[in-house]
Scaffold this motif. Structure first.
Motif, PDB file in Angstrom:
ATOM      1  N   ARG A  61       0.808  -1.218   0.000  1.00 35.53           N
ATOM      2  CA  ARG A  61       0.000   0.000   0.000  1.00 35.53           C
ATOM      3  C   ARG A  61       0.843   1.271   0.000  1.00 35.53           C
TER       4      ARG A  61
ATOM      5  N   GLN B 230       2.054   1.705  -3.381  1.00 33.83           N
ATOM      6  CA  GLN B 230       0.983   1.602  -4.378  1.00 33.83           C
ATOM      7  C   GLN B 230       1.258   0.488  -5.390  1.00 33.83           C
TER       8      GLN B 230
ATOM      9  N   SER C 279      -0.261  -2.108  -6.734  1.00 33.73           N
ATOM     10  CA  SER C 279      -1.608  -2.675  -6.883  1.00 33.73           C
ATOM     11  C   SER C 279      -1.627  -3.993  -7.635  1.00 33.73           C
TER      12      SER C 279
END
Length: 276
Positions: free
Chosen positions: A136, A139, A141
């Motif tokens: 997180r 980032q 993802s």
């Protein structure tokens, strides 16, 4: 087309179903080729991601590098030993094969044990801690850990490039002191076997990252500096960062490591460094 773009075109000729790569500098991605968002199995390139999470746990004081690895199985071994493959743990089974800091034994179960130490201290599954501590904040993802923290990660070139960028231009995931330790040889002088490339003396390692040093043969290029650090995986994945050249490379495929990679990876690495 830049010289770096031209260098990365080499992956088009690799004998693999799919391949993607990126070159990363302090300002970000310098060149890329192939599907940047396609998920690839990482195999052992999972290990440096797991190590980053462990080091976040160290900075959060959930654990310490001097904490015992497993007092009953590995007396005298610490979390630092586990991350540096110097605990004496056997490669694939929870067995003691050497005393700590006497031999570099590349150990999947050692990394799994390091993750377990963090999981117990944090009170959550390690995959969840990895998500909170690393994925997180950066980032990432396209990255996940559906299994072993030693070899079951899944990620994309875009995400791995972001990791290399964080190592070059830190945003605060880890302190400068911890980053220095990560890429510093732990327990210098230990010999051992580098999987796929045979015995190395010494077989230098940092904290979760292999250090190039003077190893030969090796999966990086002949032009890579001894300070280069990174990792490769048996699923046909690799990444390295050369702090002296100021550049990093990630390349991922869906063909298992083999003779093709022993030739292709060093050639690509040298081409990238020549282009830089």
């Amino acid at each position: 087309m830049t010289a770096l773009d031209d260098a990365l075109r080499a992956i088009d000729d690799w004998p693999v179903p799919h391949a993607a790569a990126a070159v990363v500098g302090p300002a970000g991605v310098l060149a890329a080729r192939g599907p940047q968002e396609h998920p690839f199995p990482l195999a052992s390139v999972t290990k440096p991601l797991a190590a980053l999470a462990v080091l976040v746990a160290v900075e959060e004081e959930a654990v310490a590098l001097d904490d015992a690895a497993d007092p009953d199985l590995l007396p005298g071994a610490t979390l630092r030993h586990l991350l540096a493959h110097a605990s004496g743990m056997a490669p694939e089974r929870p067995l003691r094969s050497f005393a700590p800091a006497t031999r570099r034994v590349y150990s999947n179960v050692g990394i799994e044990r390091a993750a377990e130490v963090v999981s117990v201290a944090a009170g959550m599954p390690f995959a969840d801690y990895l998500t909170e501590a690393v994925l997180r904040p950066l980032q990432l993802s396209g990255t996940s850990l559906p299994g072993s923290p030693a070899r079951d990660g899944i990620s994309t070139v875009a995400d791995l490039a972001a990791v290399l960028h964080e190592l070059q231009t830190p945003t605060g995931l880890l302190s400068a002191t911890t980053l220095d330790e990560l890429r510093t040889v732990q327990y210098p002088g230990l010999r051992g076997v580098l999987p796929g490339f045979g015995g190395q003396d010494p077989n230098d390692w940092g904290l979760g990252f292999e250090i190039r040093s003077r190893k030969s043969p090796h999966w990086t290029g002949t032009s890579n500096s001894p300070a280069t650090y990174g990792h490769f995986g048996q699923s046909g994945t690799m990444l390295w960062l050369d702090p002296e050249a100021g550049v990093g490379l990630v390349a991922v495929t869906d063909l298992d490591f083999g003779d093709w990679a022993r030739t292709a990876w060093p050639q690509l690495s040298d081409a990238v460094l020549a282009a830089v």
